[in-house]
Design an enzyme around this catalytic site. Sequence first.
Site, short mmCIF file in Angstrom:
data_model
loop_
_atom_site.label_atom_id
_atom_site.label_comp_id
_atom_site.label_asym_id
_atom_site.label_seq_id
_atom_site.Cartn_x
_atom_site.Cartn_y
_atom_site.Cartn_z
CE LYS A 91 -3.84 2.28 0.33
NZ LYS A 91 -3.44 2.98 -0.92
CD GLN A 112 3.37 4.71 2.22
OE1 GLN A 112 3.92 5.56 1.53
NE2 GLN A 112 2.29 4.98 2.93
CE LYS A 115 4.21 7.51 5.49
NZ LYS A 115 3.89 8.41 4.35
CE LYS A 127 4.85 7.40 -2.29
NZ LYS A 127 4.17 7.90 -1.09
N GLY A 166 -2.63 8.39 -4.22
CA GLY A 166 -1.97 9.58 -4.73
C GLY A 166 -0.70 9.93 -3.95
CG ASP A 167 3.55 10.95 -2.94
OD1 ASP A 167 3.45 10.72 -1.72
OD2 ASP A 167 4.52 11.56 -3.42
CB THR A 210 -2.06 13.63 4.37
OG1 THR A 210 -2.43 12.50 3.59
CG2 THR A 210 -0.59 13.54 4.72
CG ASN A 241 -3.99 16.08 -0.45
OD1 ASN A 241 -3.51 15.47 0.50
ND2 ASN A 241 -5.30 16.08 -0.68
CB SER A 392 -5.45 4.83 1.98
OG SER A 392 -5.24 5.95 1.14
#
Length: 460
Positions: A91, A112, A115, A127, A166-167, A210, A241, A392
Amino acid sequence: MKKMDNSIKNVYDNVISRDPNQPEFHQAVEEVLDSLGPVIEANPEYIDVVKSMVEPERVIQFRVPWYDDEGVLNVNRGIRVQFNSSIGPYKGGLRFHPSVNLSILKFLGFEQVFKNSLTGLPLGGGKGGSDFDPKGKSDSEVRRFCQSFMSELWRHIGADLDVPAGDIGVGGREIGYLFGMYRKLANEFTGVLTGKGLSYGGSLIRPEATGYGLVYFAREMLATKGKSFEGASVAISGSGNVAQYACEKVLDLGGKPVTMSDSSGFIYDSSGIDREKLSWIKDLKNNRRGRIKEYAEKFENIDYTESKPEPNTNDLWATKVDVALPVDVALPCATQNEINAAEAQLLVDGGVTAVAEGANMPCTPEAVECFLTNGVLFAPGKASNAGGVATSGLEMSQNSIRMNWSREEVDSKLEGIMINIHKNTFETAEKYGFSGNYVAGANIAGFLKVAESSLSQGIL
Ligand code: NDP
Ligand code: 2IT
């Protein structure tokens, strides 16, 4: 490399010699390994987990050809790094930016893993992205690119396998085009991407998550010193964002945001970015896709400073005359390595109390050291920006049960998750002899769950 014992140092040396040209990945690995000494001392068998964790389970690289509006063929590169799936499906976001390369995506994928473990949800780490630059492209060009990108990626992902989101450079528009292509090719409607629009399976609060989560975390951290956002002046970098919704939540909590930026420059608004100005920024960035400079043309008494030409320099943190930014809280929400040691020192000189990373790795190791040695509360991104991926995770749950939760329900789950991450990282740091050091707390707490599950499963 500070306090690593020999076995950990060997792992780090192998990472460097195997991929000598991946500086961002080395930086992310070194920061984590620096924290793990006491854990390996207490559980020597965990060294095997460390050895395996620094190598992604799988990396996929592919060609992304697309025709622009002039009929010219462009060929970009697509990559997905499937880093670790020991606690759940891979993810993590997709980044579309010209700087994207394997080093950057491996650093982001590695972060990630920790996290996602900290969220407490069953999410592995990954990622991906492309060196495609959405800036200045028409909607049709972005759509053609996204469709081409997904025409290869779709065979490598799935709702129970790998769930991108997204990123940088990937927001609601891109997720929509990507999802449409996946649905067509796979011939199924599943929660294969998160950050979807509300009309096709998205979750309320995911766009806000976020930034909101970042401010919830910073609020918890400030409270440990009896402080709050009430009346605090806050520097925010970026205007995408994460920055927009961090700004919104700071306003909710009575703080005064004074800066925002993009890659061209930054604005300083000493009277504060209020709700009306923020909603103008949202329209500028999300609908008109304009530059932050226009803020200084629209509103009165605004300082605008253009960025230096070098990559990864964000003048915001140096200010135009190298004078300290007089802020109580700093929330870097743009990109990696935007605050260096000298800029960190300027924030310290300006009296900053807390720094919380909204972006991934926006502070260099020397900047982090500067904050820690000066007693500044410092939240590493893998803890403080985890609200996005956590929500998410909540979107995935809603898709699985084919239900939608209300705004209040999702926001309160998000807030609960951020409070837990704060508590867990704070207490873990304490337990392992790193009192007050959220970097070590996050690295260790994130590692422990993955380590336990990897060993139980025979590593693999
Ligand atoms: P967006 O694309 O929405 O916004 C990025 C912002 O940062 C833009 O204002 C952009 O300016 C600026 N920026 C990007 N690259 C640079 C650069 N090299 N130098 C100066 N400014 C730059 O992205 P997000 O807000 O989603 O992401 C921001 C950060 O937060 C990233 O580090 C991302 O990894 C991290 N993050 C994002 C999450 C999410 O849910 N979206 C979750 C957790 C972390 P410009 O438009 O000029 O490029
Ligand atoms: O860095 C990140 O955590 C994100 N870009 C969000 C990832 C996600 O899957 O929501």
